[in-house]
Structure formats: C-alpha cells, structure tokens
Motif scaffolding. Structure first.
Motif, PDB file in Angstrom:
ATOM      1  N   LEU A  37      54.685 111.695  -9.271  1.00 61.73           N
ATOM      2  CA  LEU A  37      54.331 112.629 -10.182  1.00 61.73           C
ATOM      3  C   LEU A  37      54.305 114.162  -9.563  1.00 61.73           C
ATOM      4  O   LEU A  37      55.157 115.117  -9.775  1.00 61.73           O
ATOM      5  CB  LEU A  37      53.017 112.672 -11.006  1.00 61.73           C
ATOM      6  N   CYS A  38      53.691 114.027  -8.271  1.00 59.13           N
ATOM      7  CA  CYS A  38      53.388 115.416  -7.623  1.00 59.13           C
ATOM      8  C   CYS A  38      54.652 115.620  -6.467  1.00 59.13           C
ATOM      9  O   CYS A  38      55.015 116.640  -6.076  1.00 59.13           O
ATOM     10  CB  CYS A  38      52.046 115.457  -6.970  1.00 59.13           C
ATOM     11  N   HIS A  39      55.299 114.465  -6.261  1.00 60.46           N
ATOM     12  CA  HIS A  39      56.190 114.458  -5.345  1.00 60.46           C
ATOM     13  C   HIS A  39      57.413 115.509  -5.463  1.00 60.46           C
ATOM     14  O   HIS A  39      57.972 114.889  -6.703  1.00 60.46           O
ATOM     15  CB  HIS A  39      56.868 113.045  -4.755  1.00 60.46           C
ATOM     16  N   GLY A  47      50.279 115.022  -1.807  1.00 61.46           N
ATOM     17  CA  GLY A  47      49.413 113.755  -1.971  1.00 61.46           C
ATOM     18  C   GLY A  47      48.520 114.307  -3.200  1.00 61.46           C
ATOM     19  O   GLY A  47      47.510 113.418  -3.184  1.00 61.46           O
ATOM     20  N   ALA A  48      48.889 115.132  -4.161  1.00 62.47           N
ATOM     21  CA  ALA A  48      47.762 115.467  -5.164  1.00 62.47           C
ATOM     22  C   ALA A  48      47.738 114.158  -6.275  1.00 62.47           C
ATOM     23  O   ALA A  48      46.667 114.063  -6.655  1.00 62.47           O
ATOM     24  CB  ALA A  48      48.577 116.719  -5.659  1.00 62.47           C
ATOM     25  N   CYS A  49      48.583 113.553  -6.564  1.00 63.16           N
ATOM     26  CA  CYS A  49      48.488 112.490  -7.876  1.00 63.16           C
ATOM     27  C   CYS A  49      48.261 111.236  -7.400  1.00 63.16           C
ATOM     28  O   CYS A  49      47.469 110.482  -8.078  1.00 63.16           O
ATOM     29  CB  CYS A  49      49.617 112.607  -8.496  1.00 63.16           C
ATOM     30  N   ARG A  50      48.784 110.600  -6.236  1.00 63.30           N
ATOM     31  CA  ARG A  50      48.462 109.240  -5.884  1.00 63.30           C
ATOM     32  C   ARG A  50      49.114 108.289  -6.564  1.00 63.30           C
ATOM     33  O   ARG A  50      48.510 107.102  -6.731  1.00 63.30           O
ATOM     34  CB  ARG A  50      46.885 109.071  -5.631  1.00 63.30           C
ATOM     35  N   VAL A  51      49.886 108.496  -7.780  1.00 69.71           N
ATOM     36  CA  VAL A  51      50.266 107.506  -8.209  1.00 69.71           C
ATOM     37  C   VAL A  51      51.461 106.885  -7.744  1.00 69.71           C
ATOM     38  O   VAL A  51      52.005 105.670  -8.118  1.00 69.71           O
ATOM     39  CB  VAL A  51      50.971 108.269  -9.687  1.00 69.71           C
ATOM     40  N   CYS A  52      51.756 107.407  -6.536  1.00 69.70           N
ATOM     41  CA  CYS A  52      52.818 106.363  -5.804  1.00 69.70           C
ATOM     42  C   CYS A  52      52.178 105.523  -4.891  1.00 69.70           C
ATOM     43  O   CYS A  52      52.953 104.923  -3.689  1.00 69.70           O
ATOM     44  CB  CYS A  52      53.643 107.545  -4.975  1.00 69.70           C
ATOM     45  N   PRO A  64      49.665 106.499  -0.178  1.00 69.83           N
ATOM     46  CA  PRO A  64      50.762 107.257  -0.986  1.00 69.83           C
ATOM     47  C   PRO A  64      52.064 107.028  -0.315  1.00 69.83           C
ATOM     48  O   PRO A  64      51.978 107.459   0.970  1.00 69.83           O
ATOM     49  CB  PRO A  64      50.236 108.454  -1.046  1.00 69.83           C
ATOM     50  N   CYS A  66      54.736 108.535  -1.017  1.00 69.28           N
ATOM     51  CA  CYS A  66      55.431 110.086  -0.416  1.00 69.28           C
ATOM     52  C   CYS A  66      55.179 110.537   0.814  1.00 69.28           C
ATOM     53  O   CYS A  66      55.743 111.430   1.179  1.00 69.28           O
ATOM     54  CB  CYS A  66      55.148 110.892  -1.812  1.00 69.28           C
TER      55      CYS A  66
HETATM   56  S1  FES Z   1      53.719 111.408  -5.520  1.00 74.78           S
HETATM   57 FE1  FES Z   1      52.083 112.144  -5.792  1.00 74.78          FE
HETATM   58  S2  FES Z   1      50.858 111.626  -4.275  1.00 74.78           S
HETATM   59 FE2  FES Z   1      52.715 110.626  -4.055  1.00 74.78          FE
END
Ligand code: FES
Ligand code: SF4
Ligand code: SF4
Ligand code: SF4
Lengths: 379, 528
Positions: A37-39, A47-52, A64, A66
C-alpha cells in the motif's frame, strides 16, 4: 556496486537475485505477488503500512518486504497463515480508520446502515466512493476477507473534504496515511508541497502548515492523485464521473510542451473524462504536469470551429467544404497565374502531428511550387 | 537535443541556461531535481532566480542578453587554466586556435562588467563545470530568442565541445523544444530551406528525388521566406495569399500592432484552426480542423522520439483532419495524392523519403516509440547523437562568436528591460488551456513581475495595477513584486490578450534564424 548473483528460497522455490534488491523486488522479478500500500516504486521505502509483511525463517517478527534487503539463503514465506492473519488485521484497522463505505464484508451488527448514511452526508452524495473499483484497500480487503467492523471506527471519519482548489479533492476521511502522496510530491516531482503533519491519532497529510493546497507550493501536477491507492485524492473534474468499469484507456502523447509525455486518456461514452501518466513509459515514467493532466477538455468546448467559414463583409458565413476548398484553390490559382507561386506563403503548426506538417510542405512545394513554408520553430 | 530525458536522472552535473524548466518543461525538470537529490551538481544561469534555481548549487544572475560574454569568459578561463578536455579537442574538433584567440577578449573582469556579475563567479563556474564529467547542458528560449540567438547557440556548443561533453551519455547540448511538435515540424520540412529529413531544397539531387516521389516535373530551387519576411511581404504585396495553419500569429509575434497591420493587409488569408482566435478575425476563409485527440498521427519530442497520437473522440461538426484538408486543396490544384491516412503518409512517404526515419513504421511505434536517427527496420533508434565524437560533418567545428547587446537598450525614457516567457498553467495564447476547466482559476490574469527594489522606487505596491509602456505600445496589469526578478527587469508572458507582452516586444530578429528578440526590450512602468 556489486552485481553478484545470490539465491534465496521464497515459497519453496530457489530464486536468484542481485545484492541490493529488496524482498519485494525479488518477488516481483519472479512473478510472486506481494501486496503493498505505501510502497512507491523509485522512492525510498517508508514502511508505513506493513501490509507487505512476509515471514522470514529465523526472524522474530514478520518483516516488511518492501524495505527488507534480500540475503543469501533466506527462507521466505509470502502467504503463510501468520502473514495472512497479520495482513487481515492491518486491513481491518485501516478500514475502521475512515469512511471506507464500499461494500466490504461486514457483520450485520446494525451500525452499517447508519455508517453509510453518515458517509453519504459527509460526501454530500449517495454515489459510490469515487475510487470504487480502483482502490487498493478495497481490493486487498476482498482478497484477505477483511471485515470493516472488527474495530471501532475512529474519529477521522468526521474530517470534511477540501474542495477549495480547481483540480484536486482531498478527502481526509478516506486517507490511510500511507504517505505515497508525500513521496510522490517530494521524491518524484520534488515540489515539496505536502508532508506529514501532527502526531499519533491526529496525523494528517498537510500542505505548508495545514493550509489548503491552493495556498501552498502545490503546482497541481497531480502526481499525488496518481499515487494515492484509495479515494483520498481524486481529480475534481473526474470525481463521480470516471468509473473504472466504464473506462476505455487510450495511450497518446501530450499536446503541450516538447517533453512529449505519454498519457492515458480515460474515455467514457466517447469522451475523455480524465488523463493519467503512463507508468514505466519513456520519456515521463508516469509523470505529468498540470497542463498534461488537466488540460484536455478544450476539445469539447462549444466554441470549437465546426464548419468552414467564408468572409462576407465584416462577418463570416457558414459554407460547405466544397465551396470553401474551391474558393481557396481558385484564389491560389489566380495568384499563381498572375504573380507566380512565390506570392503565396504558408505557416505550418508546431502543435499538430508530423503528417500534417509533411502534407502542408508538400502542398506548398509540389502543388503550389514555392518554398515559402515555415512554422513557429522559433517561439 | 543531442541526448535523452532518461539520462537526466542519471547525470552528475548540469548547467541550465535560459530555461525556466520547472514551468515550461515541468516533467523534464523533475528529472533534474531527482538527480540533484541524488547528489548531482546544478548550475542555473538565468537573470531570474526561477524555481529550479532553488535546487541549484550556484545561480548565476547574468544580465539579460549577456550570455555570449559569459560563455566566452568561461571558455577563456577553461583554456587559461587548462581545464578543458585536451584529448577530445585534439582528436574530434577543428578551429580551437580561432576560439582561443577570440576569447582572449573576454577575461572574467571584462565579461563581469558586461554581465553584471562578479569575475570570481565566472571563474568558479569554469572550475566547477570542468571538475565533473560529463556535464549536461540544457537551454531553452532564453538562448535563442535574441538578435544574437544563433551566436548564443554556437557559444553553448563551443563550451560543450571544449569540455569534451559531446557524444556521451548524460552530456551534450540539449535545447528543450517549446511546443510539443516543433521538432517534428522541422523534421517534416516545414521550413523554407529543407525538405523532410533536412535535405536542402537547393540541392539538385534532393529536388530530383522529391520531384519523382511527388510526381512533379520540377520543384522550386530557391530557399523560401521565413515568417517575419512573409508578414512584411503582405504589406509590400510580394505575398498575395497567406495560409496560416494552427498559429495565432496576432498574439504570438512581437509588436501586435505591426502584426495586425500586416495581417489586415493580406489580399487573401486562409486560417485553418480549431478555435476562432485573434488571427482568424483577419481571414477570408476559415477551415475547421480536427484537434489533438481527434486524430491518428505522430509527434516528435525534444529528444527526437516519435510517439503515437491516437483518437479518443470524433471531431465536432464538419471539422476534418488537417492532412485531409491539404490533400483536398492539392487535388483541386491538379494533384492526386495516394496516401489517405496519417499512417499511409508516414509509412509510404516520410519513412521512404527521409533516411533518418527509414526504420520507423507505425507498426513499430506502439509503446515508447522510436528515437531518430533510425535508418532501418532492425535499428533500435538513437538515444544520444555524435557517439564517439562522430559529428555529422566529420569533426566538431568551433565557431568563435562575439557578444552583441540586445537591439534595444534601457534609456532614460524606458529604463527597464522587459523579458518574456511562459507560465506553468497556461500554454501560449491560451486558446486551449484557457478553455479547460480550472486552468483559469489557477492563473486568471497576466501580471507584471518586478523586483522589490524597482517597485519601491516607483512606489508600487504588491497587486497594484500598473501600466507598462514600450516604444510600441502599453498594457496594464497587476504588479507582482518578487525577489525572483532582478533589479532593472520586468517579466511578463503572452497568455492573455489584453496584457499580452507582445504589445510591447521589439520586432527585431536574429539575422540568420529570424528568431525575434522576445527576451529583451526597453520599457517603463507607470502608476495608473
Ligand atoms: S508496502 Fe507498506 S510497508 Fe511495505
Ligand atoms: S499536485 Fe503535485 S505539487 Fe501538488 S501536492 Fe500533489 S504532488 Fe505535490
Ligand atoms: S492521501 Fe492517499 S496517498 Fe496520501 S497518505 Fe492518504 S491515502 Fe496515502
Ligand atoms: S505533461 Fe507537461 S511536461 Fe509533459 S509534455 Fe505535457 S506539458 Fe510537457
């Protein structure tokens, strides 16, 4: 920079990578999908969303993808139970954090309808979210079966959208604070108009001390809109009009300056309703400026010339093509006969296609017989 | 441009001269800013401290029109201090001794007085640009829109050859083209001296080849007129019929009053356009054309990249593609042309007649297009020119040039210099951007940009309506007081009819290129 080839194990497969690549880049290179999401490609990871997140053997926590560099012999799981559970939790927290009123699965516990009504009041429309069907959060929520009502809804849902500029609607109630817009503005276009503001629960993306975009350094390039994964930043001109399921995309070249940016024209019912940059294309790699992104609707102006016109005294009257073209040819022939072909001169257009300029110089050289053909090469 | 946009982000050093890139070529500027963020050096040479200068290591605020003095002086320092690329100069160029002799007259102290700079700043620039190799040089109309525009270009080329920055990635001489298809219009031979592909009309073989291809006995063998000469011809009656395709000359040419007199003198004027504009008012016949997204075709950008243009929606009413209109007129003059689509024109004529485009076919243009030269169908296109010092005429030739001042100097009556250019949200005379929702909200009127010092001297407040007067006319607009404009300068654009800078600009031209001196004329600012 070393270009050494190493290998690691991802989902049981042995994969080659170059040192310096992140786990996400390795996965992408081998066609393994990892949600993000944030990448934002080409910018530094936040590293804001941690969905990865992925599971790496030997690591205490999920990492993460990314921002984790690939290392030799790493053993990585990209969709393990732990990973899926973590992603679902992240998505459910994000869904609860704002006005994400798309039909993501929810329990029927009563507050759904009330929530919808509240969002519709805030949006001042009963239309679907402007990003419906083109939202990464929505897409991932479906994929990971995240529920929108697992966590209590947070207060951000009450923030009103900013409509006070001609181009960009900023809907803070749908912002997931992924920071992609900040990266796009600061690292891609380097306009430095927006940044993170406030802290903790009050966090918000702000322009110059939390002012409207119109009073900031924003140049309305719209790079942030293109980067926003949700419905928090949308083109004002396309809001509620553009819908991905009606969209027909046509690739073309910007009609303004000599950079020649590649654009997607989003056409619906025979009309361009929005323009975006073609990612990974030369020369612009997805970027556009305000003219390229928002300067398309002149073609639908009612003031367009729609019929040939012939002067009559101080005015013009409408004419058929036959009549107008016959008149031009007759007058040109008369000048050629009386004064010679060099008494005719023409200026071609530096905005029109190559084939038009070719054709005009051919008309002057071959059919009229003069080299009196030029264009505004010099302005 | 000798080089390509994809090299910008990787370049290590830039000199950007006479180019307000962030506004006029915004996306190109993003790459320069990306490179700077990664540690590249940037020197901005411009009278105005425009937005790109905020990212620069060094801003050189030279006086308008003093570019050659500055560049020659930098060259003088490079030679004096032996900072130039002696290997490249010896093996790939001719004329070095002439250059060396010429620049002796431009030591930094002399140039500094002409340019209004500190002599040490000139030395500093020379040392910095020679310390990092290659250096990429970009320029725009700040170089060309002068009576000495051609010499400016030569001075720029001298510098890059001396530094050995030609024929390498991330180097070269890179004029960013103002209009989307200026490059293409030149390539297609919409110039009075060349056929498509820059084949001279005075060359008998070239004429023979085109005459055969176009099915005519002979083609005219003398160079034709350039725009300013055509316009003057309307008045002295050497030009009787004038055909203007897609240009709003009544607003874009210097000295609007003179231009309108010329247009009004035309015995027969044909305008082919998409909107009625200030120029079509003078027409005898107006032909309605299909616009950008109503056509199939190609544009060629500044880096010589031929890219496709595609149809999104049909043209309104009876409007037709331009190429169709020209073909119909040719037919009425007794010439039947076979090609009946843009693709046929390109594939069957342009690619066949111009060797640079020989390998470019519509079938190869999906995706990112192709950069010419692309001589055959196996050729991948050309990212940067003059690879390994291979210039079109063999060796790179130094052409020493002398500085000449702008034609009109500030004086007691007109003490300020007006310089003109473009602003971000609009394009030229706004026939297009002015009709796009929201653009006029971003920028709704022209302003008179001037320095706090000059504004204070005239007791002019921010936003106050002022009159700017030159020997040719006067316009009124609000003052925009900004320290981005140096003392002694007034800066305006030509996007709005009423306060169009071209009521003021000086209709004097470079003697060779016939480019007008849009960048400098004398004015005074008055309270109203
Ligand atoms: S895509 Fe958001 S932390 Fe990796
Ligand atoms: S439109 Fe461009 S300048 Fe404005 S905030 Fe978005 S990215 Fe930044
Ligand atoms: S506005 Fe969009 S891109 Fe920016 S932080 Fe919010 S969700 Fe992310
Ligand atoms: S989008 Fe902007 S920078 Fe790109 S070609 Fe169009 S006008 Fe030029």
């Amino acid at each position: 920079m070393s270009e050494k080839q190493e290998t690691l194990i991802m989902n049981g497969q042995s994969l080659a990578f170059r040192t310096g690549q992140t786990l996400l880049e390795v996965a992408e290179a081998h066609g393994i999908p990892i949600p993000t999401l944030c990448h934002l490609k080409g910018t530094s990871p936040t590293g804001a969303c941690r969905v990865c997140v992925v599971e790496v053997e030997g690591a205490r926590t999920l990492l993460p993808a990314c921002s984790t560099p690939a290392a030799a012999h790493m053993v990585v799981q990209t969709e393990s139970r732990r990973v899926v559970a973590a992603r679902r939790t992240i998505l459910e927290l994000l869904l609860a954090s704002g006005n994400h009123n798309c039909a993501v699965p929810s329990e029927e516990n009563g507050d759904w309808t009330e929530f919808q009504l509240r969002v519709q009041a805030a949006d001042q429309t009963d239309d679907l979210c402007p990003a419906w069907g083109d939202c990464k959060l929505q897409e991932l929520a479906y994929a990971y079966q995240a529920r929108s009502d697992r966590y209590p809804r947070t207060a951000k849902a009450g923030l009103p959208p900013e409509l006070a500029n001609p181009m960009i609607v900023r809907d803070f109630s749908r912002c997931i604070l992924c920071g992609r817009c900040v990266q796009a503005c600061n690292e891609v276009q380097v306009n430095r108009a927006i940044s993170y503001g406030y802290r903790g629960a009050d966090s918000k993306i702000v322009a110059a001390g939390d002012r409207p975009l119109a009073d900031s350094d924003c140049v309305f390039c719209g790079e942030c809109i293109q980067a926003c994964p949700v419905g928090a930043l949308v083109e004002k001109k396309a809001r509620y009009t553009w819908r991905p399921w009606k969209d027909h995309k046509i690739r073309t070249t910007c009609p303004y300056c000599g950079v020649g940016c590649q654009q997607w024209l989003h056409v619906q019912d025979g009309r361009i309703v929005k323009v975006s940059g073609v990612e990974d294309a030369e020369p612009n790699r997805g970027r556009l400026c305000v003219k390229g992104r928002f300067g398309y609707d002149f073609i639908y102006s009612e003031e367009r010339l729609k019929t040939p016109l012939i002067r009559e005294g101080d005015d013009f009257r409408e004419a058929s093509w036959e009549e107008a073209l016959d008149l031009v040819a007759t007058r040109f022939k008369a000048v050629m006969d009386t004064h010679g072909p060099d008494a005719i001169a023409g200026v071609s257009c530096a905005r029109s296609i190559n084939e038009d300029s070719y054709q005009m110089q051919k008309l002057f050289r071959a059919a009229i017989g003069t080299n009196n053909i030029d264009h505004c090469a010099r302005t | 441009m000798t080089n390509s946009f994809n090299e910008f982000a990787r370049a290590k050093m830039f000199m950007v001269i006479g180019s307000n890139m962030t506004e006029a070529h915004s996306v190109a500027a993003t790459y320069v800013k990306n490179a700077v963020a990664k540690g590249a050096r940037l020197i901005v040479v411009d009278p105005r401290r425009h937005a790109l200068a905020d990212h620069a290591d060094l801003h050189v605020p030279l006086r308008v029109g003093s570019d050659i003095a500055f560049l020659n002086s930098v060259v003088q320092v490079l030679i004096e201090e032996k900072l130039y690329d002696q290997g490249f100069v010896a093996s790939c160029t001719v004329g070095f001794e002439d250059l060396k002799e010429k620049v002796q007259a431009y030591p930094p102290e002399t140039a500094a007085a002409i340019c209004g700079l500190d002599a040490d700043l000139i030395r500093e620039v020379a040392r910095r640009i020679s310390a990092v190799k290659p250096m990429m040089l970009c320029y725009t109309l700040g170089i060309t829109e002068h009576t000495c525009g051609r010499n400016n270009v030569l001075a720029v080329a001298n510098l890059q050859m001396l530094l050995g920055n030609m024929g390498v990635a991330c180097g070269g001489v890179n004029p960013l083209r103002g209009q989307n298809n200026v490059q293409g219009a030149c390539d297609m031979g919409a110039l009075p001296n060349v056929f498509p592909g820059y084949q001279p009309v005075i060359n008998p073989e070239a004429r023979e080849k085109f005459a055969t291809a176009w099915g005519v006995d002979r083609l005219p063998d003398q160079n034709g007129l350039m725009i300013p000469q055509m316009m003057e011809g309307l008045v002295d009656k050497s030009v009787r019929a004038f055909y203007i395709f897609g240009e709003n000359l009544a607003n874009t040419e210097p000295d609007i009053r003179k231009v309108e007199h010329e247009l009004a003198s035309a015995e027969f004027l044909v305008c082919q356009d998409i909107f009625p504009n200030e120029t079509t008012r003078f027409a005898h016949v107006v032909l309605p054309a299909a616009a950008w997204s109503e056509n199939e075709g190609t544009f060629t950008n500044s880096e010589r990249r031929v890219s496709r243009v595609r149809t999104a929606s049909p043209a309104p009413g009876l409007a037709r593609p331009n190429w169709w209109i020209f073909r119909e007129i040719a037919r009425r003059l007794g010439h039947e042309w076979a090609s009946d689509s843009a693709q046929a024109i390109w594939d069957n004529e342009i690619a066949v007649l111009a060797p640079q485009f020989g390998g470019i076919q519509y079938g190869r243009l999906d995706g990112d297009g192709l950069q010419w030269p692309c001589p055959d169908e196996a050729h991948p296109g050309t990212c940067f020119l003059h690879k390994d010092g291979d210039f079109t005429c063999g060796l790179g030739v130094f052409t020493p040039v002398d500085w000449t001042p702008p034609a009109e100097q500030p004086c007691e009556d007109y003490p300020l210099v007006l310089s003109t250019g473009r602003r971000l949200a609009h394009y030229h005379t706004r026939t297009q951007t002015g009709r796009c929702d929201g653009m006029n909200d971003i920028l709704g009127e022209e302003t008179v940009d001037m320095s706090p010092h000059d504004a204070a001297g005239l007791a002019i407040a921010q936003g106050e309506t002022v009159r700017v007067r030159s020997r040719r006319g006067a316009v009124c607009a609000k003052a925009r007081v900004t320290d981005r404009v140096p003392r002694g300068m007034v800066w305006m654009a030509f996007h709005f009819r009423e306060a169009n800078a071209n009521w003021l600009t000086n209709p004097v031209f470079d003697p060779v290129t016939m480019t007008a001196e849009y960048k400098a004329c004398a004015v005074r600012v008055e309270k109203v």
